[in-house]
Design a protein around this motif. Structure first.
Motif, PDB file in Angstrom:
ATOM      1  N   VAL A  58       1.025  -1.260  -0.098  1.00 36.12           N
ATOM      2  CA  VAL A  58      -0.028   0.001   0.104  1.00 36.12           C
ATOM      3  C   VAL A  58       0.887   1.275  -0.098  1.00 36.12           C
ATOM      4  N   PHE A  59       0.653   2.136  -0.940  1.00 29.36           N
ATOM      5  CA  PHE A  59       1.100   3.500  -1.297  1.00 29.36           C
ATOM      6  C   PHE A  59      -0.011   4.592  -1.068  1.00 29.36           C
ATOM      7  N   VAL A  60       0.280   5.686  -0.258  1.00 30.86           N
ATOM      8  CA  VAL A  60      -0.521   6.387   0.134  1.00 30.86           C
ATOM      9  C   VAL A  60      -0.276   7.780  -0.563  1.00 30.86           C
ATOM     10  N   HIS A  61      -1.127   8.467  -1.329  1.00 30.44           N
ATOM     11  CA  HIS A  61      -0.701   9.610  -1.730  1.00 30.44           C
ATOM     12  C   HIS A  61      -1.070  10.833  -0.705  1.00 30.44           C
ATOM     13  N   ILE A  62      -0.189  11.234  -0.287  1.00 26.49           N
ATOM     14  CA  ILE A  62      -0.144  12.010   1.103  1.00 26.49           C
ATOM     15  C   ILE A  62      -1.002  12.995   0.523  1.00 26.49           C
ATOM     16  N   ASP A  63      -0.939  13.870  -0.506  1.00 23.89           N
ATOM     17  CA  ASP A  63      -1.539  14.906  -1.030  1.00 23.89           C
ATOM     18  C   ASP A  63      -3.007  14.893  -0.925  1.00 23.89           C
ATOM     19  N   LEU A  64      -3.464  13.589  -1.139  1.00 23.82           N
ATOM     20  CA  LEU A  64      -4.983  13.472  -1.185  1.00 23.82           C
ATOM     21  C   LEU A  64      -5.826  13.213  -0.130  1.00 23.82           C
ATOM     22  N   ILE A  65      -5.006  12.918   0.999  1.00 23.97           N
ATOM     23  CA  ILE A  65      -5.662  12.559   2.344  1.00 23.97           C
ATOM     24  C   ILE A  65      -6.220  13.586   2.960  1.00 23.97           C
ATOM     25  N   ASN A  66      -7.575  13.687   3.225  1.00 30.20           N
ATOM     26  CA  ASN A  66      -8.331  14.851   3.833  1.00 30.20           C
ATOM     27  C   ASN A  66      -7.841  14.822   5.522  1.00 30.20           C
ATOM     28  N   GLY A  67      -7.561  16.040   5.877  1.00 31.46           N
ATOM     29  CA  GLY A  67      -7.267  16.210   7.154  1.00 31.46           C
ATOM     30  C   GLY A  67      -5.897  15.708   7.863  1.00 31.46           C
ATOM     31  N   LEU A  68      -5.124  15.532   6.589  1.00 29.37           N
ATOM     32  CA  LEU A  68      -3.624  15.058   7.045  1.00 29.37           C
ATOM     33  C   LEU A  68      -2.783  16.181   6.555  1.00 29.37           C
ATOM     34  N   GLY A  69      -2.073  16.687   7.133  1.00 33.11           N
ATOM     35  CA  GLY A  69      -1.184  17.605   6.483  1.00 33.11           C
ATOM     36  C   GLY A  69      -0.023  17.123   5.876  1.00 33.11           C
ATOM     37  N   LYS A  70       0.539  17.989   5.124  1.00 34.18           N
ATOM     38  CA  LYS A  70       1.543  17.601   3.988  1.00 34.18           C
ATOM     39  C   LYS A  70       2.955  17.982   4.472  1.00 34.18           C
ATOM     40  N   ASP A  71       3.381  17.405   5.610  1.00 37.68           N
ATOM     41  CA  ASP A  71       4.620  17.664   6.231  1.00 37.68           C
ATOM     42  C   ASP A  71       5.223  16.362   6.787  1.00 37.68           C
ATOM     43  N   GLU A  72       6.292  16.490   7.691  1.00 36.15           N
ATOM     44  CA  GLU A  72       6.985  15.449   8.305  1.00 36.15           C
ATOM     45  C   GLU A  72       6.257  14.589   9.297  1.00 36.15           C
ATOM     46  N   GLU A  73       5.378  15.435  10.011  1.00 33.69           N
ATOM     47  CA  GLU A  73       4.409  14.770  11.178  1.00 33.69           C
ATOM     48  C   GLU A  73       3.461  13.728  10.396  1.00 33.69           C
ATOM     49  N   ALA A  74       3.064  14.084   8.989  1.00 32.23           N
ATOM     50  CA  ALA A  74       1.972  13.151   8.329  1.00 32.23           C
ATOM     51  C   ALA A  74       2.623  12.033   7.933  1.00 32.23           C
ATOM     52  N   VAL A  75       4.096  12.169   7.577  1.00 35.13           N
ATOM     53  CA  VAL A  75       4.730  11.059   7.160  1.00 35.13           C
ATOM     54  C   VAL A  75       4.848   9.909   8.227  1.00 35.13           C
ATOM     55  N   LYS A  76       5.466  10.485   9.364  1.00 39.13           N
ATOM     56  CA  LYS A  76       5.467   9.715  10.340  1.00 39.13           C
ATOM     57  C   LYS A  76       4.193   9.009  10.729  1.00 39.13           C
ATOM     58  N   PHE A  77       3.313   9.743  10.677  1.00 42.15           N
ATOM     59  CA  PHE A  77       1.988   9.271  11.014  1.00 42.15           C
ATOM     60  C   PHE A  77       1.633   7.917  10.120  1.00 42.15           C
ATOM     61  N   LEU A  78       1.806   8.065   8.585  1.00 40.02           N
ATOM     62  CA  LEU A  78       1.634   7.017   7.801  1.00 40.02           C
ATOM     63  C   LEU A  78       2.607   6.012   8.044  1.00 40.02           C
ATOM     64  N   GLY A  79       3.763   6.171   8.275  1.00 37.07           N
ATOM     65  CA  GLY A  79       4.487   5.148   8.499  1.00 37.07           C
ATOM     66  C   GLY A  79       4.200   4.328   9.683  1.00 37.07           C
ATOM     67  N   LYS A  80       3.824   4.654  10.942  1.00 35.83           N
ATOM     68  CA  LYS A  80       3.138   4.253  12.067  1.00 35.83           C
ATOM     69  C   LYS A  80       2.178   3.354  11.831  1.00 35.83           C
ATOM     70  N   ILE A  81       1.066   3.471  10.536  1.00 34.35           N
ATOM     71  CA  ILE A  81       0.112   2.709  10.146  1.00 34.35           C
ATOM     72  C   ILE A  81       0.452   1.727   9.497  1.00 34.35           C
ATOM     73  N   GLY A  82       1.626   1.562   8.986  1.00 36.69           N
ATOM     74  CA  GLY A  82       2.183   0.495   8.105  1.00 36.69           C
ATOM     75  C   GLY A  82       2.026   0.621   6.688  1.00 36.69           C
ATOM     76  N   VAL A  83       2.073   1.749   6.128  1.00 36.98           N
ATOM     77  CA  VAL A  83       1.960   1.970   4.715  1.00 36.98           C
ATOM     78  C   VAL A  83       3.339   1.388   4.072  1.00 36.98           C
ATOM     79  N   ASP A  84       3.545   1.087   2.854  1.00 34.16           N
ATOM     80  CA  ASP A  84       4.882   0.675   2.259  1.00 34.16           C
ATOM     81  C   ASP A  84       5.738   1.978   1.782  1.00 34.16           C
ATOM     82  N   GLY A  85       4.646   2.796   1.405  1.00 36.77           N
ATOM     83  CA  GLY A  85       5.519   4.184   0.685  1.00 36.77           C
ATOM     84  C   GLY A  85       4.372   5.085   0.642  1.00 36.77           C
ATOM     85  N   ILE A  86       4.927   6.191   0.155  1.00 39.73           N
ATOM     86  CA  ILE A  86       4.324   7.615   0.091  1.00 39.73           C
ATOM     87  C   ILE A  86       4.423   8.053  -1.167  1.00 39.73           C
ATOM     88  N   ILE A  87       3.265   8.521  -1.772  1.00 39.34           N
ATOM     89  CA  ILE A  87       3.542   9.188  -3.113  1.00 39.34           C
ATOM     90  C   ILE A  87       3.233  10.713  -2.939  1.00 39.34           C
TER      91      ILE A  87
END
Length: 186
Positions: A58-87
């Motif tokens: 699973v790769f999440v397009h960070i720019d398209l997730i509502n309510g999630l910032g487009k910053d380092e904290e959002a990246v850390k959050f996505l990492g903690k929930i187990g995504v394989d990568g970020i677009i």
């Protein structure tokens, strides 16, 4: 990154899911790599968990997730929930994504020769693990980028049929991302 390349070489179609029904549909296919193009901070973990339980990358397009910032904290959050990568379309996030041990995919829109030049420069400077070029029908652009950068190229956008897939792959793309369900089983 090695595992994902092998996975895409085996099945070069990436399902770009846009809603709940796409998730249900993709679980009935052989597609192993999913690009999440929707969701919110309230439900993204649920979607990621469901796809991961069913053996998907699973790769999440960070720019398209509502309510999630487009910053380092959002990246850390996505990492903690187990995504394989970020677009992302934001080159400034590539370093943060890599620092979290996630696969970084930089999405580039090729609209003119200037965007081609700045896109190649950005890839060389930011060094994402892979790049997604949009629209995917730009076969000359795919070939030119493939010659100048040595990272996997994924193409997406406006992919309509098997001919488009074959053209992109023969011009240097490793994989195709598409929201066209009929192409998920090609």
């Amino acid at each position: 990154m090695r595992g994902i390349i092998e996975c895409l070489e085996e099945n070069p179609i990436i399902a770009a899911v846009k809603d709940d029904s796409d998730i249900e549909y993709v679980l009935k296919t052989d597609v192993k790599v999913i690009f999440m193009l929707f969701g919110s901070i309230l439900n993204i973990k649920e979607y990621v968990d469901k796809l991961k339980r069913n053996g998907r990358r699973v790769f999440v397009h960070i720019d398209l997730i509502n309510g999630l910032g487009k910053d380092e904290e959002a990246v850390k959050f996505l990492g903690k929930i187990g995504v394989d990568g970020i677009i992302t379309t934001k080159p400034t996030l590539i370093k943060a994504i890599k620092n979290e041990g996630l696969i970084s995919i930089q999405r580039l829109f090729m609209i003119d020769s200037r965007s081609l030049e700045t896109g190649i420069k950005s890839i060389i400077e930011d060094k994402p693990h892979a790049v997604e070029i949009m629209p995917g029908l730009a076969s000359k652009v795919i070939g030119r980028i493939h010659e100048q950068v040595h990272i996997p190229i994924i193409v997406g956008g406006l992919m309509c049929d098997k001919f488009d897939i074959i053209s992109a792959l023969s011009n240097g793309a490793l994989a195709i991302s598409t929201s066209t369900r009929e192409l998920w089983n090609e």
